[in-house]
Design an enzyme around this catalytic site. Structure first.
Site, PDB file in Angstrom:
ATOM      1  N   SER A 115       0.834  -1.211   0.000  1.00  0.00           N
ATOM      2  CA  SER A 115       0.000   0.000   0.000  1.00  0.00           C
ATOM      3  C   SER A 115       0.868   1.259   0.000  1.00  0.00           C
ATOM      4  CB  SER A 115      -0.873  -0.005   1.256  1.00  0.00           C
ATOM      5  OG  SER A 115      -1.407   1.271   1.497  1.00  0.00           O
ATOM      6  N   TYR A 138      -1.703   5.472  -4.500  1.00  0.00           N
ATOM      7  CA  TYR A 138      -2.644   6.572  -4.270  1.00  0.00           C
ATOM      8  C   TYR A 138      -1.887   7.829  -4.657  1.00  0.00           C
ATOM      9  CZ  TYR A 138      -5.829   3.934  -1.101  1.00  0.00           C
ATOM     10  OH  TYR A 138      -6.730   3.059  -0.551  1.00  0.00           O
ATOM     11  N   THR A 164      -5.650   2.158  -7.382  1.00  0.00           N
ATOM     12  CA  THR A 164      -6.954   1.988  -6.724  1.00  0.00           C
ATOM     13  C   THR A 164      -7.859   3.136  -7.132  1.00  0.00           C
ATOM     14  OG1 THR A 164      -5.880   0.872  -4.879  1.00  0.00           O
ATOM     15  CG2 THR A 164      -8.064   1.772  -4.450  1.00  0.00           C
ATOM     16  N   LYS A 262      -7.670  -1.424  -9.578  1.00  0.00           N
ATOM     17  CA  LYS A 262      -8.351  -2.080  -8.447  1.00  0.00           C
ATOM     18  C   LYS A 262      -9.554  -1.246  -8.019  1.00  0.00           C
ATOM     19  CE  LYS A 262      -7.353  -3.509  -3.651  1.00  0.00           C
ATOM     20  NZ  LYS A 262      -7.948  -2.463  -2.825  1.00  0.00           N
ATOM     21  N   HIS A 286     -13.259  -2.463  -1.956  1.00  0.00           N
ATOM     22  CA  HIS A 286     -12.335  -1.980  -0.927  1.00  0.00           C
ATOM     23  C   HIS A 286     -12.655  -2.632   0.432  1.00  0.00           C
ATOM     24  CE1 HIS A 286      -9.269   1.343  -0.886  1.00  0.00           C
ATOM     25  NE2 HIS A 286      -9.271   1.022   0.387  1.00  0.00           N
ATOM     26  N   ILE A 320     -12.743 -12.871   1.325  1.00  0.00           N
ATOM     27  CA  ILE A 320     -12.062 -14.177   1.251  1.00  0.00           C
ATOM     28  C   ILE A 320     -11.605 -14.588   2.663  1.00  0.00           C
ATOM     29  CG2 ILE A 320     -10.020 -15.415   0.376  1.00  0.00           C
ATOM     30  CD1 ILE A 320     -11.898 -14.770  -1.918  1.00  0.00           C
ATOM     31  N   ARG A 321     -12.194 -15.646   3.164  1.00  0.00           N
ATOM     32  CA  ARG A 321     -11.807 -16.158   4.485  1.00  0.00           C
ATOM     33  C   ARG A 321     -11.477 -17.650   4.455  1.00  0.00           C
ATOM     34  NH1 ARG A 321     -12.042 -11.533   4.531  1.00  0.00           N
ATOM     35  NH2 ARG A 321     -13.081 -10.087   5.967  1.00  0.00           N
ATOM     36  N   GLY A 340      -7.202  -9.660   2.117  1.00  0.00           N
ATOM     37  CA  GLY A 340      -6.850  -8.488   2.924  1.00  0.00           C
ATOM     38  C   GLY A 340      -6.863  -8.809   4.412  1.00  0.00           C
TER      39      GLY A 340
HETATM   40  C1  LIG Z   1      -7.034  -2.262   7.215  1.00  0.00           C
HETATM   41  C2  LIG Z   1      -7.186  -2.170   5.725  1.00  0.00           C
HETATM   42  C3  LIG Z   1      -6.431  -1.248   5.021  1.00  0.00           C
HETATM   43  C4  LIG Z   1      -6.539  -1.180   3.635  1.00  0.00           C
HETATM   44  N1  LIG Z   1      -5.743  -0.311   2.943  1.00  0.00           N
HETATM   45  C5  LIG Z   1      -5.807  -0.276   1.595  1.00  0.00           C
HETATM   46  C6  LIG Z   1      -4.931   0.555   0.868  1.00  0.00           C
HETATM   47  O1  LIG Z   1      -4.084   1.246   1.419  1.00  0.00           O
HETATM   48  N2  LIG Z   1      -5.046   0.561  -0.486  1.00  0.00           N
HETATM   49  C7  LIG Z   1      -5.962  -0.210  -1.151  1.00  0.00           C
HETATM   50  O2  LIG Z   1      -6.045  -0.170  -2.385  1.00  0.00           O
HETATM   51  N3  LIG Z   1      -6.784  -1.041  -0.468  1.00  0.00           N
HETATM   52  C8  LIG Z   1      -6.725  -1.086   0.872  1.00  0.00           C
HETATM   53  N4  LIG Z   1      -7.538  -1.935   1.560  1.00  0.00           N
HETATM   54  C9  LIG Z   1      -8.466  -2.823   0.832  1.00  0.00           C
HETATM   55  C10 LIG Z   1      -7.799  -4.158   0.534  1.00  0.00           C
HETATM   56  O3  LIG Z   1      -6.742  -4.015  -0.373  1.00  0.00           O
HETATM   57  C11 LIG Z   1      -8.805  -5.158  -0.059  1.00  0.00           C
HETATM   58  O4  LIG Z   1      -9.490  -4.579  -1.137  1.00  0.00           O
HETATM   59  C12 LIG Z   1      -9.819  -5.646   1.000  1.00  0.00           C
HETATM   60  O5  LIG Z   1      -9.223  -5.758   2.253  1.00  0.00           O
HETATM   61  C13 LIG Z   1     -10.411  -6.975   0.590  1.00  0.00           C
HETATM   62  O6  LIG Z   1     -11.351  -7.396   1.494  1.00  0.00           O
HETATM   63  P1  LIG Z   1     -11.033  -8.434   2.692  1.00  0.00           P
HETATM   64  O7  LIG Z   1     -10.375  -7.636   3.759  1.00  0.00           O
HETATM   65  O8  LIG Z   1     -12.392  -8.929   3.079  1.00  0.00           O
HETATM   66  O9  LIG Z   1     -10.126  -9.501   2.136  1.00  0.00           O
HETATM   67  C14 LIG Z   1      -7.443  -2.022   2.950  1.00  0.00           C
HETATM   68  C15 LIG Z   1      -8.176  -2.961   3.676  1.00  0.00           C
HETATM   69  C16 LIG Z   1      -8.045  -3.039   5.035  1.00  0.00           C
HETATM   70  C17 LIG Z   1      -8.850  -4.090   5.790  1.00  0.00           C
END
Ligand SMILES: Cc1cc2nc3c(=O)[nH]c(=O)nc-3n(C[C@H](O)[C@H](O)[C@H](O)COP(=O)(O)O)c2cc1C
Length: 395
Positions: A115, A138, A164, A262, A286, A320-321, A340
């Site tokens: 990130s 970003y 993103t 994304k 997201h 996804i778990r 994530g």
């Molecule tokens: C704590 C946290 C921080 C995240 N930070 C970013 C980020 O900086 N950039 C980004 O594109 N997505 C970010 N995401 C989204 C994840 O890349 C991803 O799309 C998402 O977590 C997928 O869902 P899941 O957590 O159910 O697997 C973040 C997600 C979480 C949980």
């Protein structure tokens, strides 16, 4: 019990088992930042629930000695069909943060997406991993900061850029407001005071956090003439980072390597991304953290796959778990998925050992699922292995 031994214990059977461990180790503000979603968290819940709408059609009395879990993503052969998604502020979850997660991903034979909101330098993250590392961009800090980091990514050997597109502003993450995340990160002592007890309740986390240097600036967002951008809360971070399709063209000129878009949820946006030169797109909301009321990515996947017509790789992320979730997404046309929270709970619970264990749980899940489905190889999965609700069919 030490954290690495705790996550190795037989009681940690599935990804969900990491969640209470993470909750016990992190201050409430950090845990809720990781765990929470936007507004009423309807989309957050829906992301996981949607997998229940798809059931399997197994082929029984089929035997084979081993399952082939390999897949190709952007030309890289991965041992597993999932990558670690970009998770901002990972260094707050554990000092190892992005370096620990990238190392665990590489050792497992898969990729890591770093990130922009990283506590570690991208060069260190890249060096830590034996697998491909992608950089999620970003436009924080303005175009000059983006140009600087794209140049650094190229020099360090980052393999792809992930743009993103679903963050024109930050979603309303109500838990963050109630927990005083903004005040804790950028407020003065008086503003911080009401929110400090939750931090003091986790002395072990606090000691590690202070030993690690406390709140640090963002080493990959370097503003020319000013240096690394100070750590700010997510609302401030994203306020200046909105992207549009014209930016994509500008980024294509700076970055000749593969570009991933994304945050796509419709066939129209998917087409646009492909026409603008995306090599892959990730169907994503997201993780339910932006607009509440969006469909689950799994539900949007068939429309996007149809619109892309094989002209780019389609990935998906959200909810996804379990290995069964990954298999369902692949049956619906995803080349790979991003995980994530699934690994971030592990990171919070036990650093690199937690991420390694989370990846291993998903790997074993995948092998078992393929055996039970009677499918020897991930690349052979298709629609014939699942029942999909009639309303999901794309006409
Ligand atoms: C704590 C946290 C921080 C995240 N930070 C970013 C980020 O900086 N950039 C980004 O594109 N997505 C970010 N995401 C989204 C994840 O890349 C991803 O799309 C998402 O977590 C997928 O869902 P899941 O957590 O159910 O697997 C973040 C997600 C979480 C949980």
């Amino acid at each position: 019990m030490n954290p690495a031994r705790r996550v190795a214990s037989p009681r940690v059977v599935c990804i969900e088992d990491f969640r209470p461990l993470a909750r016990r180790r992190l201050p409430k503000a950090v845990f809720d930042y990781l765990d929470g979603g936007a507004e009423g968290e309807v989309t957050l819940r829906e992301n996981c629930r949607a997998f229940q709408d798809v059931s399997f059609r197994p082929r029984h009395a089929v035997t084979f000695p081993a399952c082939d879990l390999r897949t190709r993503v952007l030309g890289f052969e991965l041992s597993l069909p999932f990558l670690l998604a970009p998770v901002g502020y990972s260094r707050l979850m554990h000092p190892g943060g992005e370096v620990a997660a990238a190392r665990a991903a590489g050792l497992a034979g898969t990729g890591y997406i770093l990130s922009t909101i990283s506590g570690h330098r991208l060069e260190d993250v890249k060096a830590a991993s034996s697998g491909p590392v992608f950089y999620q961009l970003y436009l924080m800090g303005g175009r000059a900061a983006a140009e600087d980091v794209i140049q650094r990514a190229r020099t360090a050997g980052v393999s792809a850029l992930v743009l993103t597109i679903d963050t024109p502003v930050a979603g309303l993450r109500e838990r963050d407001f109630r927990n005083g995340v903004k005040e804790l990160i950028s407020g003065g002592l008086r503003e911080k005071l009401p929110f400090l007890p939750q931090v003091l309740e986790r002395p072990r986390w606090l000691i590690n956090f202070l030993r690690d240097g406390g709140i640090r600036p963002l080493p990959n967002v370097v503003i020319p003439g000013k240096g690394p951008m100070p750590l700010v809360d997510i609302n401030a971070a994203l306020a200046s980072a909105a992207v549009n399709w014209a930016d994509l063209r500008w980024i294509r000129e700076l970055w000749r390597g593969p570009l991933v878009v994304k945050g796509v949820l419709t066939g129209d946006d998917a087409r646009r991304a492909v026409d603008e030169g995306a090599a892959a797109i990730s169907v994503s909301n997201h993780g339910g953290r932006q607009l509440d009321g969006l469909p689950a990515p799994l539900r949007a996947l068939p429309e996007v796959v149809a619109a892309v017509r094989g002209q780019a790789e389609v990935w998906m992320d959200g909810g996804i778990r379990r290995g069964t979730d990954i298999v369902k997404a692949i049956c619906l046309g995803a080349r790979a998925v991003l995980c994530g929270r699934g690994y971030a709970y592990g990171l919070a619970a036990a650093g690199e050992a937690g991420v390694t264990r989370a990846i291993e749980i998903l790997r074993v899940d995948l092998e078992r699922t393929l055996h039970l489905l009677g499918c020897p190889s991930l690349t052979k999965l298709d629609r014939s292995y699942v029942n999909v609700p009639a309303t999901w069919q794309v006409v």
